[in-house]
Design a protein around this motif. Structure first.
Motif, PDB file in Angstrom:
ATOM      1  N   UNK A  10       8.066  40.262-143.460  1.00 30.81           N
ATOM      2  CA  UNK A  10       8.408  41.243-144.500  1.00 30.81           C
ATOM      3  C   UNK A  10       8.358  40.552-145.869  1.00 30.81           C
ATOM      4  N   UNK A  11       7.491  41.061-146.714  1.00 30.06           N
ATOM      5  CA  UNK A  11       7.342  40.463-148.046  1.00 30.06           C
ATOM      6  C   UNK A  11       7.692  41.519-149.086  1.00 30.06           C
ATOM      7  N   UNK A  12       8.710  41.229-149.890  1.00 29.38           N
ATOM      8  CA  UNK A  12       9.042  42.095-151.023  1.00 29.38           C
ATOM      9  C   UNK A  12       8.864  41.261-152.294  1.00 29.38           C
ATOM     10  N   UNK A  20      12.302  43.050-137.636  1.00 25.90           N
ATOM     11  CA  UNK A  20      11.831  44.369-137.202  1.00 25.90           C
ATOM     12  C   UNK A  20      12.334  45.424-138.199  1.00 25.90           C
ATOM     13  N   UNK A  21      11.596  46.500-138.296  1.00 24.69           N
ATOM     14  CA  UNK A  21      12.000  47.611-139.185  1.00 24.69           C
ATOM     15  C   UNK A  21      12.074  48.887-138.352  1.00 24.69           C
ATOM     16  N   UNK A  46       3.148  41.328-135.570  1.00 26.21           N
ATOM     17  CA  UNK A  46       3.164  39.859-135.453  1.00 26.21           C
ATOM     18  C   UNK A  46       1.948  39.246-136.143  1.00 26.21           C
ATOM     19  N   UNK A  47       2.187  38.221-136.940  1.00 25.61           N
ATOM     20  CA  UNK A  47       1.090  37.547-137.647  1.00 25.61           C
ATOM     21  C   UNK A  47       0.617  38.291-138.890  1.00 25.61           C
ATOM     22  N   UNK A  48       1.241  39.426-139.177  1.00 19.88           N
ATOM     23  CA  UNK A  48       0.833  40.228-140.343  1.00 19.88           C
ATOM     24  C   UNK A  48       2.002  40.314-141.333  1.00 19.88           C
ATOM     25  N   UNK A  49       1.679  40.695-142.556  1.00 21.05           N
ATOM     26  CA  UNK A  49       2.728  40.965-143.540  1.00 21.05           C
ATOM     27  C   UNK A  49       3.097  42.451-143.464  1.00 21.05           C
ATOM     28  N   UNK A 391       5.157  52.092-146.023  1.00 21.60           N
ATOM     29  CA  UNK A 391       4.982  50.692-145.626  1.00 21.60           C
ATOM     30  C   UNK A 391       3.528  50.405-145.290  1.00 21.60           C
ATOM     31  N   UNK A 392       3.149  49.162-145.495  1.00 22.38           N
ATOM     32  CA  UNK A 392       1.786  48.737-145.166  1.00 22.38           C
ATOM     33  C   UNK A 392       1.866  47.491-144.286  1.00 22.38           C
TER      34      UNK A 392
END
Ligand code: URP
Ligand code: ZN
Ligand code: ZN
Length: 461
Positions: A10-12, A20-21, A46-49, A391-392
């Motif tokens: 999770x990147x903000x 988890x969201x 997993x492995x993604x932003x 979300x993306x």
């Protein structure tokens, strides 16, 4: 309907962690490690932003300009936006001279009914007699908390300094924000007439008749007017070091001046307008592309926060039959270019991958700062409990070549044709609904809602 996005990074704008969201009824309701909850749909990130959906605060869908209308409407344009990871746009309703703002708003609400993602509106003011000043407060009550005024395009959109000053005094008291198209329209008009009289009709003269000094001068004047009116000002589509310096000096003096730039000014330069066979027309928009050296200055401005936002000024016109209207005169080429789909990709690749900006700053520039500036935060622009689940899931390794053959914008060329980029949206959620799944479109026209925004003053105190 409940959704669980598992194990994403999770990147903000401020944070970077793995969790988890959990999403219920369009909102994020829980964020945590290894959530054990039942969900109707589960996605492995997993492995993604996982980032907050992009917010593009400068688009022109279905906009009449230069004797034609921009080629994307709210359906096609927002669909393309979503494929590129943008889940909210702020478009521009335009008041015709003599028209009540309320009437213009009704026209744009109708256009916006087809939107596939949430949208807000700014109001372009072309006419502001005393009797209409109260209309600005009315717009703020409707959630249009920003107004665009033009210092260019005389006879069409341009307003005089007194009108700008009066509008700013009004926003100074009602908490809204003036967005300024800053170019000295009077001087440019003279330069255009002179060029045409000398038989200089090719697209390159669009850029040569709109010097960076004309942008710097107008930015300076806009700031002075805002200072006198006691109001903040937001300079749109900054293209040059001249304009940037004026913004930087004012901010150093503590004046509330904010500014955006767009990918085209960061990555393209004036030579594009010299392409043969009239193809330079594909790059005719205002302000124009500048000499290449301006680009690094703009990148620096993004890094040091002189510039707070990256938008696109998406205003597409097809080359065939639209840009071609100006074959005999550059002044008749409809002004604008396509870009709503590529903003996150281009800024990620040329910003984050090439180490010009950090990952957090990327999210801030494309989502969080636009949300804060334009009264959408914290509903949008971040990943937090209670926020909309826009979300993306972003794959930082996905590589592709930008091309009109594969893009989703309804326009027959790309300004970034052949640009190879690494990093792309893999899955996109709009208020919890999966609308983009790889190359598959799952969204629907009309699903996007008009968002009543808070005021600038509400966001910044
Ligand atoms: O050329 C441009 N930028 N067209 C759209 C209108 C504007 O000035 O933003
Ligand atoms: Zn503009
Ligand atoms: Zn614009």
């Amino acid at each position: 309907m409940s959704t669980l996005i598992k194990s994403g990074r999770i990147v903000t704008a401020e944070q970077d962690y793995t969790a988890d969201i959990y999403i219920e009824r369009e909102k994020i309701t829980t964020i945590g490690a290894d959530l054990s909850v039942a969900a109707d749909a589960v996605f492995d990130a997993g492995g993604k932003y996982v980032i907050p959906g992009g917010i593009d605060v400068h688009t022109h869908m279905d906009m009449p300009l230069g004797g034609t209308t921009s080629s994307d409407d709210f359906e096609t344009g927002t669909r393309a936006a979503a494929f590129g990871g943008t889940t909210c746009i702020i478009d521009f309703a335009t008041q015709a001279k003599g028209q009540k703002m309320r009437e213009a708003l009704d026209v744009w609400w109708k256009k916006g009914e087809k939107s596939t993602v949430d949208y807000g509106l700014h109001m372009i003011i072309t006419d502001l007699p005393d009797a209409h000043l109260e209309d600005m407060n009315d717009m703020v009550r409707e959630g249009l908390t920003s107004f665009k005024l033009f210092m260019a395009y005389p006879g069409v959109l341009m307003v005089d300094d007194a009108t700008i000053f009066r509008a700013m005094r009004q926003t100074g008291s009602n908490g809204a924000l003036v967005c300024m198209h800053a170019e000295n329209g009077g001087v440019i008009d003279l330069l255009v007439r002179k060029a045409l009289a000398e038989g200089k009709t090719a697209p390159i003269y669009h850029a040569l008749t709109r010097p960076a000094t004309a942008e710097g001068e107008a930015v300076n004047r806009a700031i002075a007017l805002a200072q006198m009116a006691g109001a903040p000002v937001y300079i749109v589509h900054v293209s040059s070091a001249d304009a940037l310096e004026r913004v930087s000096e004012a901010r150093d003096r503590g004046i509330p001046v904010f500014a955006e730039t767009c990918p085209q000014y960061l990555l393209l330069s004036i030579e594009e307008l010299e392409r043969p066979d009239f193809e330079g027309a594909k790059f005719v928009f205002t302000p124009p592309l500048r000499e290449k050296w301006h680009q690094e200055r703009l990148w620096k401005g993004l890094k040091n926060n002189t510039l707070q936002v990256v938008s696109t000024d998406h205003c597409p016109f097809c080359f065939k039959e639209q840009k071609e209207l100006g074959r005999g005169s550059f002044a008749k080429i409809p002004n604008g270019g396509p870009g709503v789909e590529n903003r996150l990709q281009l800024l990620f690749h040329h910003g984050v991958n090439l180490k010009r900006i950090s990952l957090n700053r990327w999210v801030e520039l494309v989502s969080t700062a636009p949300a804060k500036m334009f009264g959408l935060y914290p509903r949008k622009g971040t990943i937090a409990v209670g926020s909309d689940a826009d979300l993306v899931i972003w794959d930082p390794e996905a590589e592709h070549t930008i091309s009109a053959r594969t893009h989703h914008m309804r326009v027959d060329y790309s300004m970034f044709e052949g640009f190879r980029v690494k990093g792309n949206a893999e899955r996109v959620f709009s208020r919890g609904a999966l609308i983009v799944d790889g190359s598959t479109w799952l969204g629907k026209p009309g699903r996007g809602a008009f968002i009543r925004r808070g005021t600038y003053a509400g966001a910044w105190g």
